[in-house]
Design a protein around this motif. Structure first.
Motif, mmCIF file in Angstrom:
data_model
loop_
_atom_site.group_PDB
_atom_site.id
_atom_site.type_symbol
_atom_site.label_atom_id
_atom_site.label_comp_id
_atom_site.label_asym_id
_atom_site.label_seq_id
_atom_site.Cartn_x
_atom_site.Cartn_y
_atom_site.Cartn_z
ATOM 1 N N MET A 1 0.842 -1.195 0.000
ATOM 2 C CA MET A 1 0.000 0.000 0.000
ATOM 3 C C MET A 1 0.874 1.240 0.000
ATOM 4 S SD MET A 1 -3.021 -1.002 2.737
ATOM 5 C CE MET A 1 -3.782 0.625 2.732
ATOM 6 N N ASP A 2 1.916 1.204 0.833
ATOM 7 C CA ASP A 2 2.819 2.332 0.948
ATOM 8 C C ASP A 2 3.527 2.609 -0.379
ATOM 9 O OD1 ASP A 2 3.691 4.036 3.207
ATOM 10 O OD2 ASP A 2 5.668 3.411 2.464
ATOM 11 N N LYS A 3 3.996 1.523 -1.006
ATOM 12 C CA LYS A 3 4.706 1.672 -2.284
ATOM 13 C C LYS A 3 3.788 2.202 -3.376
ATOM 14 C CE LYS A 3 8.173 -1.965 -1.836
ATOM 15 N NZ LYS A 3 8.298 -3.414 -2.052
ATOM 16 N N ALA A 4 2.578 1.674 -3.416
ATOM 17 C CA ALA A 4 1.635 2.100 -4.463
ATOM 18 C C ALA A 4 1.303 3.576 -4.283
ATOM 19 C CB ALA A 4 0.364 1.256 -4.415
ATOM 20 N N ALA A 5 1.098 3.998 -3.034
ATOM 21 C CA ALA A 5 0.808 5.406 -2.754
ATOM 22 C C ALA A 5 1.987 6.265 -3.190
ATOM 23 C CB ALA A 5 0.499 5.600 -1.274
ATOM 24 N N GLY A 6 3.184 5.780 -2.897
ATOM 25 C CA GLY A 6 4.398 6.509 -3.264
ATOM 26 C C GLY A 6 4.516 6.690 -4.771
ATOM 27 N N ARG A 7 4.210 5.626 -5.522
ATOM 28 C CA ARG A 7 4.296 5.691 -6.993
ATOM 29 C C ARG A 7 3.399 6.779 -7.557
ATOM 30 N NH1 ARG A 7 4.224 -0.067 -6.692
ATOM 31 N NH2 ARG A 7 2.014 -0.209 -7.196
ATOM 32 N N ALA A 8 2.247 6.980 -6.906
ATOM 33 C CA ALA A 8 1.280 7.934 -7.449
ATOM 34 C C ALA A 8 1.333 9.282 -6.726
ATOM 35 C CB ALA A 8 -0.123 7.344 -7.355
ATOM 36 N N GLY A 9 2.222 9.407 -5.754
ATOM 37 C CA GLY A 9 2.325 10.651 -4.996
ATOM 38 C C GLY A 9 1.153 10.901 -4.066
ATOM 39 N N HIS A 10 0.493 9.815 -3.617
ATOM 40 C CA HIS A 10 -0.597 9.974 -2.646
ATOM 41 C C HIS A 10 -0.038 9.776 -1.236
ATOM 42 C CE1 HIS A 10 -3.276 9.931 -5.981
ATOM 43 N NE2 HIS A 10 -3.217 8.629 -6.214
ATOM 44 N N ASP A 11 -0.701 10.385 -0.268
ATOM 45 C CA ASP A 11 -0.303 10.225 1.129
ATOM 46 C C ASP A 11 -0.806 8.864 1.643
ATOM 47 O OD1 ASP A 11 0.119 10.305 3.828
ATOM 48 O OD2 ASP A 11 -0.826 12.258 4.152
ATOM 49 N N PRO A 12 0.115 7.932 1.933
ATOM 50 C CA PRO A 12 -0.319 6.579 2.343
ATOM 51 C C PRO A 12 -1.132 6.578 3.640
ATOM 52 C CG PRO A 12 2.054 6.851 2.654
ATOM 53 C CD PRO A 12 1.574 8.074 1.927
ATOM 54 N N ARG A 13 -0.953 7.600 4.468
ATOM 55 C CA ARG A 13 -1.696 7.635 5.742
ATOM 56 C C ARG A 13 -3.181 7.889 5.539
ATOM 57 N NH1 ARG A 13 2.180 12.081 8.142
ATOM 58 N NH2 ARG A 13 1.595 12.763 6.047
ATOM 59 N N LYS A 14 -3.544 8.353 4.331
ATOM 60 C CA LYS A 14 -4.960 8.629 4.073
ATOM 61 C C LYS A 14 -5.683 7.417 3.497
ATOM 62 C CE LYS A 14 -4.713 13.596 3.736
ATOM 63 N NZ LYS A 14 -4.187 14.603 2.817
ATOM 64 N N ILE A 15 -4.953 6.307 3.302
ATOM 65 C CA ILE A 15 -5.573 5.136 2.680
ATOM 66 C C ILE A 15 -5.849 4.089 3.752
ATOM 67 C CG2 ILE A 15 -5.366 3.401 0.869
ATOM 68 C CD1 ILE A 15 -3.165 5.356 -0.332
ATOM 69 N N LYS A 16 -7.120 3.701 3.854
ATOM 70 C CA LYS A 16 -7.514 2.784 4.917
ATOM 71 C C LYS A 16 -7.526 1.333 4.427
ATOM 72 C CE LYS A 16 -10.952 5.834 5.438
ATOM 73 N NZ LYS A 16 -10.370 7.131 5.101
ATOM 74 N N LEU A 17 -6.986 0.470 5.246
ATOM 75 C CA LEU A 17 -6.999 -0.957 4.941
ATOM 76 C C LEU A 17 -8.199 -1.601 5.633
ATOM 77 C CD1 LEU A 17 -5.756 -3.635 3.921
ATOM 78 C CD2 LEU A 17 -4.378 -3.667 6.018
ATOM 79 N N VAL A 18 -9.110 -2.127 4.820
ATOM 80 C CA VAL A 18 -10.232 -2.905 5.348
ATOM 81 C C VAL A 18 -9.843 -4.371 5.207
ATOM 82 C CG1 VAL A 18 -12.696 -3.434 5.114
ATOM 83 C CG2 VAL A 18 -11.863 -1.116 4.594
ATOM 84 N N ALA A 19 -9.583 -5.020 6.333
ATOM 85 C CA ALA A 19 -9.195 -6.430 6.308
ATOM 86 C C ALA A 19 -10.464 -7.272 6.188
ATOM 87 C CB ALA A 19 -8.432 -6.787 7.579
ATOM 88 N N VAL A 20 -10.595 -7.956 5.069
ATOM 89 C CA VAL A 20 -11.835 -8.684 4.789
ATOM 90 C C VAL A 20 -11.780 -10.059 5.462
ATOM 91 C CG1 VAL A 20 -13.305 -9.652 2.996
ATOM 92 C CG2 VAL A 20 -12.215 -7.425 2.646
ATOM 93 N N SER A 21 -12.654 -10.230 6.444
ATOM 94 C CA SER A 21 -12.549 -11.403 7.325
ATOM 95 C C SER A 21 -13.683 -12.401 7.146
ATOM 96 C CB SER A 21 -12.471 -10.924 8.778
ATOM 97 O OG SER A 21 -13.494 -9.987 9.055
ATOM 98 N N LYS A 22 -14.392 -12.327 6.009
ATOM 99 C CA LYS A 22 -15.463 -13.320 5.790
ATOM 100 C C LYS A 22 -14.865 -14.730 5.826
ATOM 101 C CE LYS A 22 -15.149 -12.891 0.805
ATOM 102 N NZ LYS A 22 -15.367 -11.769 -0.101
ATOM 103 N N THR A 23 -15.550 -15.650 6.442
ATOM 104 C CA THR A 23 -15.173 -17.071 6.653
ATOM 105 C C THR A 23 -14.018 -17.260 7.651
ATOM 106 O OG1 THR A 23 -13.445 -17.490 4.961
ATOM 107 C CG2 THR A 23 -15.749 -17.557 4.205
ATOM 108 N N ILE A 24 -13.396 -16.180 8.092
ATOM 109 C CA ILE A 24 -12.261 -16.314 9.024
ATOM 110 C C ILE A 24 -12.785 -16.286 10.464
ATOM 111 C CG2 ILE A 24 -10.033 -15.338 9.730
ATOM 112 C CD1 ILE A 24 -10.153 -16.274 6.734
ATOM 113 N N GLU A 25 -12.328 -17.222 11.276
ATOM 114 C CA GLU A 25 -12.852 -17.321 12.639
ATOM 115 C C GLU A 25 -12.228 -16.244 13.548
ATOM 116 O OE1 GLU A 25 -9.494 -20.396 12.371
ATOM 117 O OE2 GLU A 25 -10.935 -19.394 11.057
ATOM 118 N N SER A 26 -12.932 -15.977 14.638
ATOM 119 C CA SER A 26 -12.566 -14.858 15.514
ATOM 120 C C SER A 26 -11.133 -14.908 16.021
ATOM 121 C CB SER A 26 -13.528 -14.790 16.700
ATOM 122 O OG SER A 26 -14.816 -14.466 16.245
ATOM 123 N N ALA A 27 -10.626 -16.109 16.332
ATOM 124 C CA ALA A 27 -9.272 -16.190 16.890
ATOM 125 C C ALA A 27 -8.247 -15.638 15.898
ATOM 126 C CB ALA A 27 -8.929 -17.641 17.254
#
Ligand SMILES: *Cc1c(COP(=O)(O)O)cnc(C)c1O
Length: 216
Positions: A1-27
């Motif tokens: 994410m950081d590298k991709a933001a850097g390539r395009a000159g975007h601020d990586p801190r403004k990009i949110k990571l949504v971790a997709v947890s469907k089918t993944i158990e709570s532990a």
């Protein structure tokens, strides 16, 4: 994410990571949280309800799957954010339920840019009409757009869809509609989040690249 933001000159801190947890158990979700994940994405109300009861609201829960109108009542208390507004009736129902609870739902409009029948989301031609209908509703705030391009082996092939979503966002923003913000672009998954970030994604929804292959 950081590298991709850097390539395009975007601020990586403004990009949110949504971790997709469907089918993944709570532990295993807990492990991801310990490793720094702060936003989880779930596709089904029922499945999310169980995990949210176990894990709690110390993290944000985002609904990224298709939401049926009859689940709106549950969805508004379970989720912090809904990525999948795909019709005026759903938006109105969420607004009505949120009004009853005295809360405001934060949401994105899901756009089906490919016209594939198997995909959820509203057509790009119908988006503006939906936005104008939802703008006056006091208990739902539209903050941007979401899309899911067709599946490609080659991430570059998804780029035109990301560009189109961004251009659609820009067109809506230009209208200057009261009550509508266009801050967020939810686009990019495990295979193509780098390309999506280059094209202006502010939220990427990544499952497999965090948790590994899903077993259903
Ligand atoms: C499952 C899912 C994802 C994550 O897909 P991965 O390829 O595992 O990263 C992202 N967005 C939506 C809407 C999904 O259903």
């Amino acid at each position: 994410m950081d590298k991709a933001a850097g390539r395009a000159g975007h601020d990586p801190r403004k990009i949110k990571l949504v971790a997709v947890s469907k089918t993944i158990e709570s532990a295993r979700i807990q492990e991801a949280i310990e490793a720094g994940v702060t936003i989880l994405g779930e596709n089904y109300v029922q499945e999310a309800r169980k995990k949210i009861a176990e894990i709690g609201h110390g993290v944000q829960w985002h609904m990224i799957g298709h939401l049926q109108k009859n689940k709106a009542r549950h969805a508004i208390t379970l989720f912090d954010y809904i990525h999948s507004i795909d019709g005026i009736p759903l938006a109105q129902e969420l607004d009505r339920r949120a009004a009853q609870k005295g809360i405001r739902v934060r949401a994105l409009v899901e756009v089906n840019l490919s016209g594939e029948a198997a995909k959820f989301g509203i057509s790009s031609e119908a988006v503006m009409d939906l936005i104008y209908h939802v703008a006056p509703l006091k208990h739902i705030s539209i903050e941007g757009l979401m899309t899911m391009p067709p599946y490609f082996d080659e991430p570059e092939k998804a780029r035109p869809y990301f560009i189109r979503l961004r251009e659609l966002r820009d067109r809506i923003e230009k209208e200057g509609i009261e009550g509508i913000r266009m801050d967020e672009l939810s686009m990019g998954m495990s295979g193509d989040f780098g390309v999506a970030i280059e094209e202006g994604a502010t939220m990427v929804r990544v499952g497999t690249a965090i948790f590994g292959e899903r077993s259903y």
